[in-house]
Design a protein around this motif. Structure first.
Motif, PDB file in Angstrom:
ATOM      1  N   ALA A  74       1.201  -0.900  -0.268  1.00 40.42           N
ATOM      2  CA  ALA A  74      -0.061  -0.091   0.349  1.00 40.42           C
ATOM      3  C   ALA A  74       1.013   1.909  -0.178  1.00 40.42           C
ATOM      4  O   ALA A  74       0.661   2.165  -0.355  1.00 40.42           O
ATOM      5  CB  ALA A  74      -0.638   0.318   0.794  1.00 40.42           C
ATOM      6  N   ILE A  75       1.794   1.088   0.517  1.00 38.58           N
ATOM      7  CA  ILE A  75       2.723   2.747   0.688  1.00 38.58           C
ATOM      8  C   ILE A  75       3.740   2.497  -0.914  1.00 38.58           C
ATOM      9  O   ILE A  75       3.388   3.339  -1.216  1.00 38.58           O
ATOM     10  CB  ILE A  75       4.069   2.641   2.134  1.00 38.58           C
ATOM     11  N   GLY A  76       3.732   1.120  -1.193  1.00 36.93           N
ATOM     12  CA  GLY A  76       4.855   1.527  -2.471  1.00 36.93           C
ATOM     13  C   GLY A  76       3.449   1.536  -3.503  1.00 36.93           C
ATOM     14  O   GLY A  76       3.587   2.379  -4.830  1.00 36.93           O
ATOM     15  N   CYS A  77       2.106   1.300  -3.443  1.00 38.12           N
ATOM     16  CA  CYS A  77       1.148   2.637  -4.827  1.00 38.12           C
ATOM     17  C   CYS A  77       0.880   3.181  -4.158  1.00 38.12           C
ATOM     18  O   CYS A  77       0.991   4.113  -5.074  1.00 38.12           O
ATOM     19  CB  CYS A  77       0.824   0.954  -4.811  1.00 38.12           C
ATOM     20  N   GLY A  78       0.818   3.930  -2.387  1.00 37.40           N
ATOM     21  CA  GLY A  78       0.161   5.484  -2.497  1.00 37.40           C
ATOM     22  C   GLY A  78       1.865   6.345  -3.011  1.00 37.40           C
ATOM     23  O   GLY A  78       1.292   7.598  -3.227  1.00 37.40           O
ATOM     24  N   VAL A  79       2.903   5.896  -3.170  1.00 29.30           N
ATOM     25  CA  VAL A  79       3.720   6.884  -3.577  1.00 29.30           C
ATOM     26  C   VAL A  79       4.338   6.906  -5.297  1.00 29.30           C
ATOM     27  O   VAL A  79       4.341   7.864  -5.272  1.00 29.30           O
ATOM     28  CB  VAL A  79       4.658   6.856  -3.009  1.00 29.30           C
ATOM     29  N   VAL A  80       3.530   5.747  -5.666  1.00 26.82           N
ATOM     30  CA  VAL A  80       3.901   5.827  -7.445  1.00 26.82           C
ATOM     31  C   VAL A  80       1.911   6.818  -7.530  1.00 26.82           C
ATOM     32  O   VAL A  80       2.000   7.497  -8.243  1.00 26.82           O
ATOM     33  CB  VAL A  80       2.731   4.307  -7.664  1.00 26.82           C
ATOM     34  N   CYS A  81       1.247   6.253  -6.820  1.00 28.09           N
ATOM     35  CA  CYS A  81      -0.100   7.148  -7.286  1.00 28.09           C
ATOM     36  C   CYS A  81      -0.335   7.779  -6.278  1.00 28.09           C
ATOM     37  O   CYS A  81      -1.909   8.669  -5.964  1.00 28.09           O
ATOM     38  CB  CYS A  81      -1.034   5.894  -6.972  1.00 28.09           C
ATOM     39  N   LYS A  82       0.015   8.923  -5.644  1.00 26.97           N
ATOM     40  CA  LYS A  82       0.050  10.094  -5.221  1.00 26.97           C
ATOM     41  C   LYS A  82      -0.970  11.066  -5.397  1.00 26.97           C
ATOM     42  O   LYS A  82      -1.548  11.474  -4.959  1.00 26.97           O
ATOM     43  CB  LYS A  82       1.110  10.386  -4.548  1.00 26.97           C
ATOM     44  N   ARG A  83      -0.675  11.754  -6.360  1.00 26.92           N
ATOM     45  CA  ARG A  83      -1.050  12.675  -7.539  1.00 26.92           C
ATOM     46  C   ARG A  83      -2.600  12.397  -7.135  1.00 26.92           C
ATOM     47  O   ARG A  83      -4.002  12.771  -7.473  1.00 26.92           O
ATOM     48  CB  ARG A  83      -0.591  13.353  -8.486  1.00 26.92           C
ATOM     49  N   SER A  84      -2.953  10.483  -7.572  1.00 25.39           N
ATOM     50  CA  SER A  84      -4.182  10.404  -7.772  1.00 25.39           C
ATOM     51  C   SER A  84      -4.799  10.391  -7.080  1.00 25.39           C
ATOM     52  O   SER A  84      -6.007  10.493  -6.512  1.00 25.39           O
ATOM     53  CB  SER A  84      -4.358   9.265  -9.128  1.00 25.39           C
ATOM     54  N   ILE A  85      -4.213  10.009  -5.678  1.00 25.06           N
ATOM     55  CA  ILE A  85      -4.268   9.593  -4.579  1.00 25.06           C
ATOM     56  C   ILE A  85      -5.294  10.759  -4.235  1.00 25.06           C
ATOM     57  O   ILE A  85      -6.539  11.008  -3.410  1.00 25.06           O
ATOM     58  CB  ILE A  85      -4.032   8.965  -3.325  1.00 25.06           C
ATOM     59  N   GLU A  86      -4.508  12.293  -4.064  1.00 25.45           N
ATOM     60  CA  GLU A  86      -4.730  13.295  -3.902  1.00 25.45           C
ATOM     61  C   GLU A  86      -5.853  14.110  -4.092  1.00 25.45           C
ATOM     62  O   GLU A  86      -6.985  14.162  -3.387  1.00 25.45           O
ATOM     63  CB  GLU A  86      -3.780  14.542  -3.482  1.00 25.45           C
ATOM     64  N   ARG A  87      -6.033  13.758  -5.342  1.00 19.74           N
ATOM     65  CA  ARG A  87      -7.529  14.708  -6.298  1.00 19.74           C
ATOM     66  C   ARG A  87      -8.404  13.409  -6.317  1.00 19.74           C
ATOM     67  O   ARG A  87      -9.841  13.908  -5.597  1.00 19.74           O
ATOM     68  CB  ARG A  87      -7.213  14.665  -7.875  1.00 19.74           C
ATOM     69  N   HIS A  88      -8.246  12.358  -6.072  1.00 20.54           N
ATOM     70  CA  HIS A  88     -10.081  11.342  -5.982  1.00 20.54           C
ATOM     71  C   HIS A  88      -9.447  10.695  -4.657  1.00 20.54           C
ATOM     72  O   HIS A  88      -9.799   9.518  -4.783  1.00 20.54           O
ATOM     73  CB  HIS A  88      -9.793  10.278  -6.601  1.00 20.54           C
ATOM     74  N   LEU A  89      -9.889  10.961  -3.334  1.00 14.70           N
ATOM     75  CA  LEU A  89      -9.517  10.852  -2.163  1.00 14.70           C
ATOM     76  C   LEU A  89     -10.246   9.456  -1.665  1.00 14.70           C
ATOM     77  O   LEU A  89     -10.700   8.236  -1.366  1.00 14.70           O
ATOM     78  CB  LEU A  89      -9.438  12.094  -0.861  1.00 14.70           C
ATOM     79  N   MET A  90     -11.637  10.269  -2.365  1.00 13.97           N
ATOM     80  CA  MET A  90     -12.936   9.169  -1.958  1.00 13.97           C
ATOM     81  C   MET A  90     -12.698   8.001  -2.743  1.00 13.97           C
ATOM     82  O   MET A  90     -13.470   6.608  -2.364  1.00 13.97           O
ATOM     83  CB  MET A  90     -14.347   9.569  -1.997  1.00 13.97           C
ATOM     84  N   PRO A  91     -12.545   8.181  -3.386  1.00 14.75           N
ATOM     85  CA  PRO A  91     -12.855   6.453  -4.352  1.00 14.75           C
ATOM     86  C   PRO A  91     -11.180   5.023  -4.215  1.00 14.75           C
ATOM     87  O   PRO A  91     -11.926   4.530  -4.365  1.00 14.75           O
ATOM     88  CB  PRO A  91     -12.305   6.918  -6.344  1.00 14.75           C
ATOM     89  N   TRP A  92     -10.305   6.027  -4.084  1.00 16.95           N
ATOM     90  CA  TRP A  92      -9.300   5.374  -3.371  1.00 16.95           C
ATOM     91  C   TRP A  92      -9.831   4.710  -2.591  1.00 16.95           C
ATOM     92  O   TRP A  92      -9.280   3.580  -1.837  1.00 16.95           O
ATOM     93  CB  TRP A  92      -7.395   5.975  -3.895  1.00 16.95           C
ATOM     94  N   SER A  93      -9.906   5.590  -1.280  1.00 18.99           N
ATOM     95  CA  SER A  93     -10.452   4.828   0.236  1.00 18.99           C
ATOM     96  C   SER A  93     -11.730   3.799   0.120  1.00 18.99           C
ATOM     97  O   SER A  93     -11.701   3.311   0.924  1.00 18.99           O
ATOM     98  CB  SER A  93     -11.030   5.883   0.554  1.00 18.99           C
ATOM     99  N   LEU A  94     -12.472   4.323  -1.239  1.00 19.38           N
ATOM    100  CA  LEU A  94     -13.075   2.801  -1.194  1.00 19.38           C
ATOM    101  C   LEU A  94     -13.287   1.536  -1.570  1.00 19.38           C
ATOM    102  O   LEU A  94     -13.631   0.637  -1.600  1.00 19.38           O
ATOM    103  CB  LEU A  94     -14.577   3.511  -2.522  1.00 19.38           C
ATOM    104  N   ALA A  95     -12.146   2.254  -2.487  1.00 21.24           N
ATOM    105  CA  ALA A  95     -11.503   0.917  -3.395  1.00 21.24           C
ATOM    106  C   ALA A  95     -10.059   0.064  -3.040  1.00 21.24           C
ATOM    107  O   ALA A  95     -10.170  -1.186  -2.999  1.00 21.24           O
ATOM    108  CB  ALA A  95     -10.862   1.226  -4.607  1.00 21.24           C
ATOM    109  N   ALA A  96      -9.819   0.951  -1.572  1.00 22.42           N
ATOM    110  CA  ALA A  96      -8.837  -0.421  -0.610  1.00 22.42           C
ATOM    111  C   ALA A  96      -9.088  -1.569  -0.286  1.00 22.42           C
ATOM    112  O   ALA A  96      -8.621  -2.040  -0.663  1.00 22.42           O
ATOM    113  CB  ALA A  96      -7.567   0.764   0.077  1.00 22.42           C
TER     114      ALA A  96
END
Length: 166
Positions: A74-96
């Protein structure tokens, strides 16, 4: 902005939330253990509390050991997809939690699969992997971690009040 927890690095937020998810899953197991074990309890509240505390001290590191690879992924994916996670926080939180549950099911299928199985066994094995108690426990921990991540990552708006410019 003072007090904005979204200023934490994403890897630190994921690590803290992963730890919160592990502790929540351990408390769920211990709660089930206490309820199931009340019939054979010692009769002393202090002794029962001591047993639960000892089990917590043992189970939290074990749970962290089991969930550690998932947290690192999850940390690796978070670092790679940081910009997308910051922009689309709710969909990423639901998909995790869905991603964690799928990964656990695939890992279970990999350990249960044998070469002599037919393809129709795959669906039966997938259903068994999805309803296994440890899979559900991992999904519960991931859900709690996901909610904690959302709460830590959402940007708080400052309200004008005493001491803040309007």
């Amino acid at each position: 902005m003072i007090g904005n927890s979204a200023s934490w690095p994403i890897s630190a937020r994921i690590f803290v939330c992963g730890f919160i998810g592990v502790v929540a899953a351990v408390f769920l197991v211990l709660g089930h253990w206490v309820v199931a074990g009340r019939a054979k309890s010692t009769g002393s509240l202090a002794l029962d509390a001591l047993q639960v505390f000892a089990a917590t001290v043992i189970f939290v590191p074990l749970g962290f050991l089991v969930a550690g690879p998932f947290i690192l992924i999850a940390i690796g994916c978070g670092v790679v997809c940081k910009r997308s996670i910051e922009r689309h926080l709710m969909p990423w939180s639901l998909a995790a939690p869905v991603i964690v549950g799928s990964l656990v099911c695939v890992m279970k299928l990999g350990t249960w699969w044998r070469d002599d199985f037919a393809l129709h066994h795959l669906l039966a094995l997938l259903a068994a992997a999805m309803r296994a108690s440890d899979t559900l426990l991992m999904v519960f921990g991931a859900s709690v971690a996901s909610v904690a991540f959302y709460v830590l990552s959402v940007k708080r708006r400052e309200r004008p009040g005493i001491g803040t410019p309007a």
